[in-house]
Structure formats: C-alpha cells, structure tokens
Write a protein that holds these residues in place. Structure first.
Motif, mmCIF file in Angstrom:
data_model
loop_
_atom_site.group_PDB
_atom_site.id
_atom_site.type_symbol
_atom_site.label_atom_id
_atom_site.label_comp_id
_atom_site.label_asym_id
_atom_site.label_seq_id
_atom_site.Cartn_x
_atom_site.Cartn_y
_atom_site.Cartn_z
ATOM 1 N N VAL A 182 0.825 -1.212 0.000
ATOM 2 C CA VAL A 182 0.000 0.000 0.000
ATOM 3 C C VAL A 182 0.857 1.258 0.000
ATOM 4 C CG1 VAL A 182 -1.967 -1.105 1.097
ATOM 5 C CG2 VAL A 182 -0.174 -0.077 2.515
ATOM 6 N N TYR A 184 2.677 2.159 -2.199
ATOM 7 C CA TYR A 184 2.763 2.656 -3.566
ATOM 8 C C TYR A 184 1.404 3.138 -4.107
ATOM 9 C CZ TYR A 184 7.251 0.267 -3.358
ATOM 10 O OH TYR A 184 8.505 -0.129 -2.984
ATOM 11 N N ARG A 185 0.390 3.211 -3.254
ATOM 12 C CA ARG A 185 -0.944 3.514 -3.757
ATOM 13 C C ARG A 185 -1.064 4.944 -4.287
ATOM 14 N NH1 ARG A 185 -1.111 3.855 1.732
ATOM 15 N NH2 ARG A 185 -2.169 5.650 2.671
ATOM 16 N N SER A 206 1.470 3.597 -8.818
ATOM 17 C CA SER A 206 0.137 3.616 -8.198
ATOM 18 C C SER A 206 -0.898 2.958 -9.110
ATOM 19 C CB SER A 206 -0.274 5.051 -7.879
ATOM 20 O OG SER A 206 -0.306 5.845 -9.058
ATOM 21 N N HIS A 209 -0.326 -0.767 -8.979
ATOM 22 C CA HIS A 209 -0.789 -1.184 -7.648
ATOM 23 C C HIS A 209 -2.312 -1.325 -7.643
ATOM 24 C CE1 HIS A 209 -1.346 -1.074 -3.264
ATOM 25 N NE2 HIS A 209 -2.276 -0.151 -3.494
ATOM 26 N N HIS A 210 -3.001 -0.354 -8.229
ATOM 27 C CA HIS A 210 -4.464 -0.409 -8.323
ATOM 28 C C HIS A 210 -4.917 -1.625 -9.133
ATOM 29 C CE1 HIS A 210 -8.585 0.610 -9.465
ATOM 30 N NE2 HIS A 210 -8.201 0.577 -10.737
ATOM 31 N N HIS A 213 -4.687 -4.850 -7.107
ATOM 32 C CA HIS A 213 -5.683 -4.988 -6.048
ATOM 33 C C HIS A 213 -7.102 -5.162 -6.597
ATOM 34 C CE1 HIS A 213 -3.519 -4.421 -2.206
ATOM 35 N NE2 HIS A 213 -2.604 -3.899 -2.995
#
Length: 265
Positions: A182, A184-185, A206, A209-210, A213
């Motif tokens: 998280v 790197y969100r 980011s 990362h998104h 997830h």
C-alpha cells in the motif's frame, strides 16, 4: 448415343481405378520419407532437423556431473543442456556443480543452463562459460506482483536501476519493487526511474498497484513487459562487458554491491 455414354462411363471407372492404384504405390514412399525425416530430427544438426542438445545431469553431486559431462562430450550433438538446477541443491554449491560439468565440455558448442533463478547465479554461470539460459526469474517476479529494479551497470556508466526501494517490511529488496504494498498507492513515479520500457514510459506504480488490487489482468501484462525488458537489458549489459573484456570486473561489481546491501539489512 446410349453406347457412347456407356463407353464414357467405363472410361471414368478405369481412370478412377488407375488413380487409386497410383496412390497406393506412392503411399509406401511417403511413409519411408516420413521415417527419414523423423530419423533426421533425432540427429545432431541435420539441415532439415532441429539442433539437439545432450543433457548433462548429476543433481547435487559434482562427481556425477563430471561423469555425465564426460559422457555427453563425445556425442554428435549441437550443444549441451546443464539440467537439474534449482531442484533442492544448496545455492552456495551451484558454482562448483556448474564448473564440474562445464570444464569437460567442448568449447566450440553452446552450453545451456536450466533452473538458475537469480542474477548472481546467471553471472556466475556466464563467467564459467555458459552461453544460454532457460530461466523463469522474470515470470516468477511478475506472478508475485514484483517489478525488477536491480542496477544493470555501475553508476556513471549509463546504468539505470536503484536500491532505494529496499524495504523488507513491504517485501521489497534491492532487486525488486513489491507493487502489492500500500506504500505505492499514491506513488506517481514509473516502476523504475530511467527505464525505457512501455510500462515505465506510460504508467505509474500507483496505477499498477491499483490493477493488482482489483485483480485486473493488465497488471500482469504491464509487469511482464517491464520485467522482460529489464531481464533482456541485464543480458545486454553482460554482452557489452564481454565485448569490452570487462566481464570479470562486471561480475565482481555486481556481487560486491549485493553483499554490501545484504550487510546493511
């Protein structure tokens, strides 16, 4: 007219029968040619067949790898495959196992190593005389949500990569960035500063990362693009060091950098 039709029908039947006989006569020839092609495929390097590599095995035994290499060296093959690495042998023993086999193989034929799973092992193998590699390292990194980031060249020599991402708490070290973290969100930087791959030029940490997830397949696609690019650039740096006759210095730099970072951790 009826008689003419009958004669024409008889002629058609005779032509069809002659065609079947001709096909039956040609069939054994085709089968023989097929066996010839298959035999050629089993050969070492026939003009119509693939190159065949002899397997060199021996598990974690240097003596067995030496014996296997000596037996394979006399075979009429195009090259040699050093198999069985990454199957439970101590990582510290790989260099000795490789050396035990490579020194008994001809120098005019390529050597392929399978199962080496990190940059240090690859560099060690190149220094020992291995030419080709079958490695899943980039794929492993991608499947776990990592972006490779280890430096490719010493600073000041045009290299990119960074060790600023070292953070064991989020599963990152000096070789990779853990995009699942998280931390790197909200990170708008590329995966690796200075990288010229498609993913780094067009997307941020980011965003990937998104994607991870939200279980979007695009996350793996973008990571695979970056990791494959990074891995091939790593090999390009090795080739450059060989051409400049600086392979020994290149390997020593990489190992020293890695050891220093491990001590810092």
């Amino acid at each position: 007219e009826r008689q003419s039709q009958q004669q024409q029908h008889q002629q058609q039947q005779q032509d069809a029968q002659a065609g079947k006989q001709q096909q039956q006569q040609q069939q054994p020839e085709q089968q023989t040619a097929g066996h010839s092609v298959n035999a050629n495929h089993r050969g070492s390097a026939g003009p119509a067949g693939p190159a065949v590599f002899a397997a060199v095995v021996g598990a974690a035994s240097a003596a067995e790898r030496k014996r296997s290499a000596q037996a394979a060296a006399g075979r009429a093959v195009a090259g040699f495959a050093l198999c069985g690495f990454g199957m439970g042998e101590p990582p510290s023993a790989r260099s000795a196992l490789l050396s035990a086999a490579v020194q008994h193989l001809p120098t005019d034929k390529p050597r392929l190593a399978a199962g080496l799973d990190n940059p240090e092992d690859i560099l060690e193998a190149v220094a020992l005389g291995v030419d080709l590699f079958d490695c899943t390292y980039p794929t492993y990194a991608t499947s776990n949500g990592y972006a490779l980031c280890f430096p490719l060249k010493p600073s000041g020599q045009g290299g990119v990569g960074t060790s600023d991402n070292v953070n064991p708490d989020v599963g990152a070290d000096d070789t990779k960035v853990n995009l699942w973290s998280v931390s790197y969100r909200m990170d708008k930087r590329p995966l690796v500063e200075g990288c010229r791959c498609f993913s780094c030029k067009n997307h941020s940490r980011s965003y990937i990362h998104h994607l991870l997830h939200t279980h979007e397949m695009l996350a793996s696609v973008l990571l695979e693009l970056h990791n494959t690019h990074w891995w091939l650039t790593f090999f390009a740096a090795i080739q450059e060091a060989i051409q400049e006759r600086k392979l020994e210095q290149h390997v020593a730099w990489f190992k020293k950098r890695r050891q220093q970072l491990q001590l810092q951790q």
